[in-house]
Scaffold this motif. Structure first.
Motif, short mmCIF file in Angstrom:
data_model
loop_
_atom_site.label_atom_id
_atom_site.label_comp_id
_atom_site.label_asym_id
_atom_site.label_seq_id
_atom_site.Cartn_x
_atom_site.Cartn_y
_atom_site.Cartn_z
N LEU A 89 -0.39 5.20 -16.27
CA LEU A 89 -0.36 3.76 -16.56
C LEU A 89 -0.53 2.97 -15.26
N PRO A 90 -1.09 1.74 -15.36
CA PRO A 90 -1.23 0.90 -14.17
C PRO A 90 0.10 0.21 -13.84
N ILE A 91 0.76 0.69 -12.79
CA ILE A 91 2.10 0.24 -12.41
C ILE A 91 2.06 -0.41 -11.03
N GLU A 92 2.86 -1.48 -10.88
CA GLU A 92 2.98 -2.10 -9.55
C GLU A 92 4.29 -2.89 -9.47
N PHE A 93 4.75 -3.12 -8.25
CA PHE A 93 5.89 -4.00 -7.99
C PHE A 93 5.37 -5.42 -8.17
N ALA A 94 5.62 -5.99 -9.35
CA ALA A 94 5.00 -7.28 -9.66
C ALA A 94 5.92 -8.19 -10.50
N ARG A 95 7.23 -7.94 -10.43
CA ARG A 95 8.16 -8.78 -11.19
C ARG A 95 9.40 -9.03 -10.35
N LYS A 109 3.72 6.05 -6.39
CA LYS A 109 3.14 5.65 -5.10
C LYS A 109 2.08 4.58 -5.34
N THR A 110 2.52 3.34 -5.45
CA THR A 110 1.59 2.24 -5.70
C THR A 110 1.00 1.74 -4.38
N ALA A 111 -0.02 0.93 -4.49
CA ALA A 111 -0.65 0.35 -3.30
C ALA A 111 0.36 -0.49 -2.53
N LEU A 112 1.16 -1.28 -3.24
CA LEU A 112 2.14 -2.13 -2.55
C LEU A 112 3.25 -1.30 -1.93
N ARG A 113 3.67 -0.23 -2.60
CA ARG A 113 4.73 0.62 -2.02
C ARG A 113 4.27 1.18 -0.67
N THR A 114 3.02 1.58 -0.57
CA THR A 114 2.48 2.10 0.68
C THR A 114 2.59 1.05 1.78
N ILE A 158 4.69 -1.55 1.84
CA ILE A 158 6.12 -1.79 2.09
C ILE A 158 6.69 -0.71 3.00
N GLU A 159 6.35 0.54 2.73
CA GLU A 159 6.84 1.64 3.56
C GLU A 159 6.35 1.49 5.00
N LYS A 160 5.11 1.05 5.15
CA LYS A 160 4.52 0.90 6.49
C LYS A 160 5.11 -0.31 7.23
N GLU A 161 5.15 -1.46 6.55
CA GLU A 161 5.55 -2.69 7.22
C GLU A 161 7.06 -2.91 7.30
N LEU A 162 7.79 -2.48 6.29
CA LEU A 162 9.25 -2.70 6.28
C LEU A 162 10.04 -1.42 6.54
N ASN A 163 9.34 -0.29 6.59
CA ASN A 163 9.96 1.02 6.78
C ASN A 163 11.00 1.34 5.70
N TRP A 164 10.73 0.86 4.48
CA TRP A 164 11.60 1.17 3.34
C TRP A 164 11.07 2.43 2.67
N LYS A 165 11.42 3.54 3.26
CA LYS A 165 10.93 4.83 2.77
C LYS A 165 11.89 5.41 1.72
N LEU A 166 11.40 6.36 0.97
CA LEU A 166 12.14 7.00 -0.10
C LEU A 166 13.49 7.52 0.38
N ILE A 167 14.51 7.26 -0.41
CA ILE A 167 15.83 7.87 -0.17
C ILE A 167 15.81 9.21 -0.89
N GLU A 168 15.99 10.28 -0.13
CA GLU A 168 15.94 11.63 -0.75
C GLU A 168 17.33 12.20 -0.88
#
Length: 178
Positions: A33-39, A161-166, A168-178
């Motif tokens: 499905l087409p998913i994104e951080f959009a809400r 792994k959406t385009a925006l998540r990539t 966000i991870e790069k610019e804000l360093n909000w990487k996955l909590i494992e």
């Protein structure tokens, strides 16, 4: 009736009162499905929704404890704090489809035909960004709103792994909590 529940965000790691089979768990091979951080949610988090502008993502799914479609829809609506009209569904036996995102019907049908599920339900909330740039919006958050937004993004399953998540991870360093 065997009912699947689709998930891609906090439903996975914070199911609250969602009635699903814990032994079955969340399987990683749901429909694409087409998913994104959009809400922007009421508490300020930037959350994932189905959107035409989204990245094609393989979603996750769980097995509902309910065998009645209306009860399963009601349960998901309560978990999401939304009305029943914010829950999408496809009933394979009756070829009944409900979603504000009509472009996903073929992906849902194709997926369910390859399973033994009779129906599938999902959160069907619309985009809500109020013309804001999502990355700039996240950068502007402070305090608890910033912490909640970061937690949501960092706890989202790795396969989402959406385009925006990539970005966000790069610019804000909000990487996955494992």
């Amino acid at each position: 009736m065997k009912i699947a529940i689709l998930g891609w965000g906090s439903l996975i790691w914070q199911p609250k009162d969602l009635a699903f089979n814990k032994e079955f768990g969340w399987k990683p091979d749901g429909p694409i499905l087409p998913i994104e951080f959009a809400r922007i949610s009421n508490d300020g988090r930037l959350t994932l929704v189905i959107t035409e502008k989204g990245t094609e993502i393989t979603t996750l799914y769980a097995l509902s404890n309910y065998h009645d479609l209306h009860e399963a829809i009601f349960n998901l609506a309560v978990r999401e704090g939304s009305g029943k009209k914010s829950i999408g569904y496809y009933d394979k036996n009756n070829n009944a489809f409900f979603s504000t995102n009509l472009n996903i019907k073929s992906n849902i049908e194709k997926w369910i035909e390859q399973t033994d599920f009779d129906a599938v339900i999902w959160t069907d909330l619309p985009e809500k960004l109020e013309s804001k740039d999502p990355l700039e919006y996240l950068k502007s958050l402070t305090g608890n709103k910033s912490a909640l937004a970061e937690e949501y993004i960092r706890r989202t399953p790795i396969q989402i792994k959406t385009a925006l998540r990539t970005k966000i991870e790069k610019e804000l360093n909000w990487k996955l909590i494992e």
